[in-house]
Design a protein around this motif. Structure first.
Motif, PDB file in Angstrom:
ATOM      1  N   TYR A 361       0.824  -1.205   0.000  1.00 52.53           N
ATOM      2  CA  TYR A 361       0.000   0.000   0.000  1.00 52.53           C
ATOM      3  C   TYR A 361       0.865   1.264   0.000  1.00 52.53           C
ATOM      4  O   TYR A 361       0.676   2.165  -0.828  1.00 52.53           O
ATOM      5  N   SER A 362       1.838   1.360   0.929  1.00 52.89           N
ATOM      6  CA  SER A 362       2.644   2.573   1.049  1.00 52.89           C
ATOM      7  C   SER A 362       3.577   2.750  -0.146  1.00 52.89           C
ATOM      8  O   SER A 362       3.822   3.868  -0.596  1.00 52.89           O
ATOM      9  N   TYR A 363       4.081   1.624  -0.697  1.00 55.35           N
ATOM     10  CA  TYR A 363       4.935   1.696  -1.877  1.00 55.35           C
ATOM     11  C   TYR A 363       4.163   2.258  -3.062  1.00 55.35           C
ATOM     12  O   TYR A 363       4.631   3.166  -3.751  1.00 55.35           O
ATOM     13  N   GLN A 364       2.970   1.736  -3.292  1.00 57.41           N
ATOM     14  CA  GLN A 364       2.173   2.195  -4.428  1.00 57.41           C
ATOM     15  C   GLN A 364       1.767   3.654  -4.272  1.00 57.41           C
ATOM     16  O   GLN A 364       1.736   4.414  -5.257  1.00 57.41           O
ATOM     17  N   LEU A 365       1.451   4.063  -3.044  1.00 56.44           N
ATOM     18  CA  LEU A 365       1.104   5.456  -2.786  1.00 56.44           C
ATOM     19  C   LEU A 365       2.272   6.378  -3.128  1.00 56.44           C
ATOM     20  O   LEU A 365       2.115   7.379  -3.851  1.00 56.44           O
ATOM     21  N   PHE A 366       3.444   6.038  -2.644  1.00 58.19           N
ATOM     22  CA  PHE A 366       4.630   6.853  -2.913  1.00 58.19           C
ATOM     23  C   PHE A 366       4.962   6.841  -4.404  1.00 58.19           C
ATOM     24  O   PHE A 366       5.295   7.878  -4.990  1.00 58.19           O
ATOM     25  N   PHE A 367       4.860   5.677  -5.031  1.00 55.73           N
ATOM     26  CA  PHE A 367       5.164   5.534  -6.455  1.00 55.73           C
ATOM     27  C   PHE A 367       4.269   6.449  -7.289  1.00 55.73           C
ATOM     28  O   PHE A 367       4.746   7.155  -8.195  1.00 55.73           O
TER      29      PHE A 367
END
Length: 457
Positions: A361-367
């Motif tokens: 979740y956090s990776y995709q948000l930052f990406f």
């Protein structure tokens, strides 16, 4: 005879006053030293068993200041990957993890709040009080977002509105038990203070942010510095520490030195050279900072002395970095670790898939945020092309995600894959692009582990 008597009385009075002054000075010094000892967290030296944790740039935002409506959704798209939807959950996960590991200290080098909202600070102080109840002493200083910030807003329905701003006086009052009441000395011109959690360790908590004393309409000042008065106070503290053979670790929101060649203005202290010299004069081995949100370690020789500035990654994004420090008689060891949100979610029987699969979740948000920023940069540089933009932006997002989380060095094969990426090859065609220069600088700097270091004392 009267003149002699008068002179004798004046001399006697002068000696008496001088004696009282000397006695008062000696008594004051003794009181200072007594207070110094009494305000230590532990009446013993620090050992390798005393884990010291560092988190920075929490950007905590109260749920009471928004309704998850249109205005809130708009601000979420401009947070550079900060996880605004799960602020309370992140704090609960931190408390859960602290309860598991019981660090002695938790140091927070600024940007405690999203944009200096008083309500956010009030709630965060409650969370930190719960951490202190677990016998982990918390020490904080403000960052450039925390005080008298004109961006302090509520987000209800379709439009933002002003929120009550946190002032410097309120900051020191709210976080009194998180450093200020334990201080052996406080700078009268800033929110800086010195504290001794162990009998041989001093934390020099330096307030480098620029702010007003009352509410402002202006946005926060990005840059930071130490004023001459604060520099003088810090020098006095360092002299005291040297006399008493104390290890000193300075904690500053802004960076002591450049961590990226392309982006450092406003992140590095404006008077960094003067501060570096002061620290090298007292042979300080390390400083702790935040502000840039990217996990990074920079070291340099200053006047023949080796010093490292460690930036712990932003607690509010990606893997929510925690810096873990241990101190031995000869070494200081630092290692970055993630906040185990998914483990907390599982242990506390959460059902939200975002929390149970938090890393994704956090990776995709930052990406997504970094793709948007890359597209905006291409547009501003006047070479945005619909047919190629997404490929270039995806490449930029991959590199930025790797860089900001401070991952271990890329292997030769991983680097080769990146350098043959279609987005990278397209980017090479833009000779004068800042985006290209920045990403190439990040890739060329690869080769060191920015998540772990051992520093000789």
């Amino acid at each position: 005879m009267k003149r002699k008597l008068t002179s004798f009385l004046l001399i006697g009075l002068l000696l008496c006053v001088t004696g009282v002054a000397v006695y008062w000075k000696n008594t004051s010094d003794n009181v200072f030293r007594k207070t110094y000892v009494e305000k230590r967290y532990a009446h013993r030296p620090v050992t390798e068993q005393d884990s010291i944790w560092v988190i920075t740039d929490l950007h905590y935002f109260s749920d009471k200041l928004h309704d998850r409506g249109k205005a809130f959704q708009l601000i979420k798209n401009n947070t550079n990957g900060i996880v605004l939807d799960y602020q309370q959950e992140l704090m609960e996960a931190l408390i859960w993890q602290i309860e598991q590991h019981r660090p002695r200290l938790l140091i927070i080098p600024g940007d405690l709040t999203f944009n200096g909202e008083k309500q956010s600070a009030v709630e965060l102080a409650d969370y930190l009080a719960r951490i202190e109840a677990l016998e982990t002493q918390v020490y904080v200083i403000p960052g450039n977002h925390d005080l008298c910030n004109g961006w302090s807003k509520t987000y209800y329905r379709e439009s933002p509105a002003p929120a009550e701003q946190l002032t410097p006086a309120e900051f020191s009052e709210l976080f009194d038990n998180m450093g200020y009441s334990e201080a052996i000395s406080r700078d009268s011109r800033s929110l800086s203070y010195a504290v001794c959690p162990f009998e041989d360790l001093m934390l020099l908590m330096l307030d480098s942010s620029e702010y007003a004393e009352t509410d402002q309409l202006n946005p926060p000042v990005h840059a930071g510095r130490l004023t001459p008065q604060t520099m003088d106070w810090a020098a006095d503290m360092l002299a005291y520490a040297k006399t008493n053979d104390l290890l000193v670790i300075p904690v500053i929101h802004h960076n002591l030195m450049a961590h990226n060649e392309q982006i450092n203005k406003g992140f590095v202290l404006d008077n960094a050279a003067d501060i570096q010299k002061l620290f090298s004069d007292y042979a300080l081995p390390v400083s702790l900072s935040g502000h840039s949100h990217a996990q990074n370690i920079a070291c340099k020789q200053i006047q023949g002395h080796h010093i490292c500035d460690i930036v712990t990654g932003c607690f509010a994004s990606l893997s929510n970095s925690i810096g873990k420090i241990t101190v031995s008689p000869r070494q200081i060891h630092y290692k970055r670790a993630p906040l185990n949100v998914a483990e907390w979610a599982k242990a506390t029987r959460q059902t939200n898939p975002d929390l149970l699969n938090y890393s994704d979740y956090s990776y995709q948000l930052f990406f997504r945020h970094r793709m948007g920023m890359a597209n905006e940069q291409m547009y501003n540089e006047h070479w945005f092309d619909v047919d190629t933009a997404d490929q270039i932006a995806a490449f930029a997002a991959r590199v930025n995600t790797w860089y900001f989380d401070g991952c271990v060095p890329l292997s030769d094969s991983e680097k080769e894959v990146l350098e043959h990426d279609d987005g990278y090859l397209l980017l090479q065609q833009q000779e004068d692009s800042f985006l290209r220069c920045y990403l190439e600088d990040v890739l060329s700097a690869n080769g060191e582990n920015h998540c772990e270091i051992t520093i000789q004392r």
